[in-house]
Design an enzyme around this catalytic site. Sequence first.
Site, PDB file in Angstrom:
ATOM      1  N   GLU A 260      36.530  39.137  54.777  1.00 20.58           N
ATOM      2  CA  GLU A 260      37.347  39.790  53.752  1.00 20.58           C
ATOM      3  C   GLU A 260      37.018  39.188  52.390  1.00 20.58           C
ATOM      4  OE1 GLU A 260      41.658  40.129  54.109  1.00 20.58           O
ATOM      5  OE2 GLU A 260      41.733  41.137  52.152  1.00 20.58           O
TER       6      GLU A 260
ATOM      7  N   ASP B  72      40.120  44.339  42.105  1.00 19.50           N
ATOM      8  CA  ASP B  72      40.594  44.576  40.735  1.00 19.50           C
ATOM      9  C   ASP B  72      39.960  45.867  40.222  1.00 19.50           C
ATOM     10  OD1 ASP B  72      42.048  42.005  40.250  1.00 19.50           O
ATOM     11  OD2 ASP B  72      40.081  41.202  40.745  1.00 19.50           O
TER      12      ASP B  72
HETATM   13  C1  LIG Z   1      43.853  42.972  42.985  1.00 12.08           C
HETATM   14  S1  LIG Z   1      43.656  41.530  43.940  1.00 12.08           S
HETATM   15  C2  LIG Z   1      43.908  42.102  45.612  1.00 12.08           C
HETATM   16  C3  LIG Z   1      44.217  40.996  46.564  1.00 12.08           C
HETATM   17  C4  LIG Z   1      44.434  41.407  48.032  1.00 12.08           C
HETATM   18  N1  LIG Z   1      43.221  41.961  48.613  1.00 12.08           N
HETATM   19  C5  LIG Z   1      45.596  42.375  48.157  1.00 12.08           C
HETATM   20  O1  LIG Z   1      45.357  43.552  48.430  1.00 12.08           O
HETATM   21  O2  LIG Z   1      46.740  41.942  47.980  1.00 12.08           O
HETATM   22  C6  LIG Z   1      41.904  41.256  43.876  1.00 12.08           C
HETATM   23  C7  LIG Z   1      41.508  39.857  44.300  1.00 12.08           C
HETATM   24  O3  LIG Z   1      40.090  39.733  44.338  1.00 12.08           O
HETATM   25  C8  LIG Z   1      39.724  38.448  43.869  1.00 12.08           C
HETATM   26  N2  LIG Z   1      38.328  38.536  43.396  1.00 12.08           N
HETATM   27  C9  LIG Z   1      37.855  39.342  42.410  1.00 12.08           C
HETATM   28  N3  LIG Z   1      36.530  39.205  42.287  1.00 12.08           N
HETATM   29  C10 LIG Z   1      36.145  38.291  43.231  1.00 12.08           C
HETATM   30  C11 LIG Z   1      34.896  37.734  43.581  1.00 12.08           C
HETATM   31  N4  LIG Z   1      33.774  38.077  42.945  1.00 12.08           N
HETATM   32  N5  LIG Z   1      34.863  36.814  44.568  1.00 12.08           N
HETATM   33  C12 LIG Z   1      35.995  36.454  45.214  1.00 12.08           C
HETATM   34  N6  LIG Z   1      37.214  36.962  44.934  1.00 12.08           N
HETATM   35  C13 LIG Z   1      37.291  37.868  43.941  1.00 12.08           C
HETATM   36  C14 LIG Z   1      40.725  38.146  42.785  1.00 12.08           C
HETATM   37  O4  LIG Z   1      40.848  36.756  42.558  1.00 12.08           O
HETATM   38  C15 LIG Z   1      42.011  38.767  43.365  1.00 12.08           C
HETATM   39  O5  LIG Z   1      42.742  37.832  44.120  1.00 12.08           O
END
Ligand SMILES: C[S@@+](CC[C@H](N)C(=O)[O-])C[C@H]1O[C@@H](n2cnc3c(N)ncnc32)[C@H](O)[C@@H]1O
Length: 231
Positions: free
Chosen positions: A61, A136
Amino acid sequence: MNNEPTKHHRHIRSFVLREGRLTAGQQRAFETVWPEYGIDFLGNRIDLPALFGNHNPIFLEIGFGNGESLAEMAAANPQNNYLGIEVHRPGVGHLLIKIEELGLTNLRVIRHDAVEVLKKSIADSSLDGVFLFFPDPWHKKRHHKRRILQQEFVQRLARVIRPGGFFHAATDWEHYAEHMMTVLSHETEYFENSAGGGNYTPRPDYRPLTKFERRGQRLGHGVWDLVFRRR
Ligand SMILES: C[S@@+](CC[C@H](N)C(=O)[O-])C[C@H]1O[C@@H](n2cnc3c(N)ncnc32)[C@H](O)[C@@H]1O
């Protein structure tokens, strides 16, 4: 980690790191749980079966947020291994606490940019499935280049997912869903839409509702799931 391009490295990041404080529990979990369940990113290939100590299927994930849904999937499927990648420290700390609480042994965590982890640390055809839940959305047009799901990212996924495995994305932002559909559908050499050309998939039972999804539901957002099978 910052967002400035460096001399050797110009990759546009899909996140802006706003660290926030760790709770005392998260801090403690980094000290006690991380050494066993965390994987330090060193830029080398990781031998995942050796790490898990078995040859069970491995699911990744990307961007697990607070890790609640990843922990739930791992607890419900002890016959599988799960790897989570997230950059946000408090989120990682939250998941470490869950790992301990639920006594999970089939879950490992990397705190680093998933784009780089995919590029450097994951072996070819080593994953059975990859989840990207509510990445995001980067709403503004000038920020669209920050969206993690791009052609190059999908090609990286094609390399690490074994033939017959799958990639599953979900979003509550229709415009991002359309972008995902366009980009994934373009990779016909590697991926096939499991719901048939141009179709979204009803939420599969194995995907728990995530924190962002519940928030979206309260705001009246729709949700789009895309499941593409690796040829
Ligand atoms: C909008 S949140 C969604 C979190 C979770 N999947 C949910 O549905 O509740 C997007 C997450 O992706 C992480 N993220 C964004 N780009 C990333 C990357 N390149 N590598 C790891 N994590 C990343 C952010 O830190 C954030 O926690």
